[in-house]
Enzyme design. Structure first.
Site, mmCIF file in Angstrom:
data_model
loop_
_atom_site.group_PDB
_atom_site.id
_atom_site.type_symbol
_atom_site.label_atom_id
_atom_site.label_comp_id
_atom_site.label_asym_id
_atom_site.label_seq_id
_atom_site.Cartn_x
_atom_site.Cartn_y
_atom_site.Cartn_z
ATOM 1 N N ASP A 9 18.420 -40.929 69.180
ATOM 2 C CA ASP A 9 17.009 -41.245 68.965
ATOM 3 C C ASP A 9 16.468 -41.960 70.211
ATOM 4 O OD1 ASP A 9 14.550 -41.905 67.470
ATOM 5 O OD2 ASP A 9 15.369 -43.941 67.460
ATOM 6 N N ASP A 11 12.901 -44.001 70.458
ATOM 7 C CA ASP A 11 12.197 -45.267 70.221
ATOM 8 C C ASP A 11 13.025 -46.193 69.342
ATOM 9 O OD1 ASP A 11 9.352 -44.830 71.424
ATOM 10 O OD2 ASP A 11 9.800 -42.987 70.345
ATOM 11 N N GLY A 44 10.972 -38.093 66.928
ATOM 12 C CA GLY A 44 9.748 -37.638 66.290
ATOM 13 C C GLY A 44 8.696 -37.239 67.301
ATOM 14 N N LYS A 196 16.190 -34.351 61.489
ATOM 15 C CA LYS A 196 17.087 -34.532 62.629
ATOM 16 C C LYS A 196 18.504 -34.084 62.287
ATOM 17 C CE LYS A 196 14.705 -38.356 64.970
ATOM 18 N NZ LYS A 196 14.863 -39.695 65.562
ATOM 19 N N ASP A 219 18.035 -45.755 64.645
ATOM 20 C CA ASP A 219 17.637 -47.082 64.165
ATOM 21 C C ASP A 219 16.722 -47.062 62.948
ATOM 22 O OD1 ASP A 219 15.320 -46.129 65.757
ATOM 23 O OD2 ASP A 219 14.546 -48.141 65.382
ATOM 24 N N ASN A 222 13.918 -42.068 59.819
ATOM 25 C CA ASN A 222 13.987 -40.661 60.210
ATOM 26 C C ASN A 222 15.320 -40.297 60.858
ATOM 27 O OD1 ASN A 222 13.194 -42.302 62.379
ATOM 28 N ND2 ASN A 222 12.160 -40.634 63.437
#
Length: 267
Positions: A9, A11, A44, A196, A219, A222
């Site tokens: 991921d 962000d 995302g 994901k 984190d 999602n």
């Protein structure tokens, strides 16, 4: 068995609180890439908002891949061509935006090229998302939206307004769509096949990589099915409680280069 694919991921995970990619993370991931490990960014964000980090990591090549829009698209890094696609139809758009109007929530809609908002008074959260992802933003009334396929549709509003509205979503819609909180002020609708975890699974199968040979690092909400699917699921120290529960291990925070620590420790 050694790790052959690391899904990461962006962000809150790869980049720090100032939205910067630290050299320690770059060095650790480039070392693994040089050993033949596939490094796959999963976000995302649209591809345009991921490219700066793809480039910093040196992953612009024909045999490198990125998962964008929370799993709606899997794309080649070199030419951005789509390898796997799970998008929303115009009929889906009508159903979801009608619900947004009923719940009196602001929203925006994304296709591959633009972020559209039907809100004449554009939400601060839409502005934030457009800036963070580098997507061109257009005001467009719902009745004038192009009849195309959409990567995702988002309800964007104050966290407390979303918390009150989400329980009012009809239960049957959860059978029709993937729905998730990507941030407290974002609630996303995607194709039922888009996530994901599913995207990582599908890409790994195409690359003949086994589930136990995959590490996933994330984190937030999602990231849950990605963390659960991977042989080694790694949650950041700054992750949500649900992400930590879904993971096998917990690394340092994104401000402490937790990705580098995870890769050096468990991959």
């Amino acid at each position: 068995m050694p790790i052959k694919l690391i899904a990461i991921d962006i962000d809150g995970t790869l980049i720090d609180s100032n939205h910067q990619l630290h050299q320690q993370n770059i060095d650790a991931l480039q070392k693994k890439a040089a050993e033949g490990v596939k490094i796959v960014l999963c976000s995302g964000r649209p591809m345009i908002g991921m490219l700066p980090f793809v480039e910093q990591l040196g992953l612009i090549a024909e045999n490198e891949y990125t998962i964008s829009y929370n799993g709606a698209l899997v794309q080649h890094n070199a030419d951005q061509k789509t390898l796997i696609e799970h998008t929303l139809s115009y009929a889906d758009f009508q159903k979801i935006t009608q619900l947004g109007q009923q719940l009196k929530l602001k929203m925006h809609i994304l296709d591959r090229d633009y972020m559209y908002t039907p809100n004449r008074q554009i939400s601060e959260y839409t502005v934030f998302d457009a800036y963070a992802t580098q997507m061109p933003l257009q005001y467009c009334p719902l009745a004038e939206m192009p009849k195309t396929s959409y990567s995702k549709i988002m309800f964007v509003d104050q966290a407390e307004l979303l918390e009150r509205a989400i329980p009012q979503i009809p239960a049957e819609l959860y059978n029709d769509y993937t729905m998730l909180h990507s941030m407290p002020f974002f609630f996303e609708f995607l194709n039922k096949e888009a996530s994901k975890g599913r995207a990582v699974r599908d890409l790994a199968e195409m690359l003949n990589i086994q589930q136990h040979e995959i590490m996933a690092i994330g984190d937030n909400e999602n990231d849950l099915d990605m963390l659960t699917y991977a042989g080694v699921g790694v949650a950041m120290a700054n992750a949500s409680d649900n992400a930590k529960k879904a993971a096998n291990v917990i690394t340092k925070s994104n401000d402490q280069q937790g990705v580098a620590y995870a890769v050096e420790t468990w991959a």
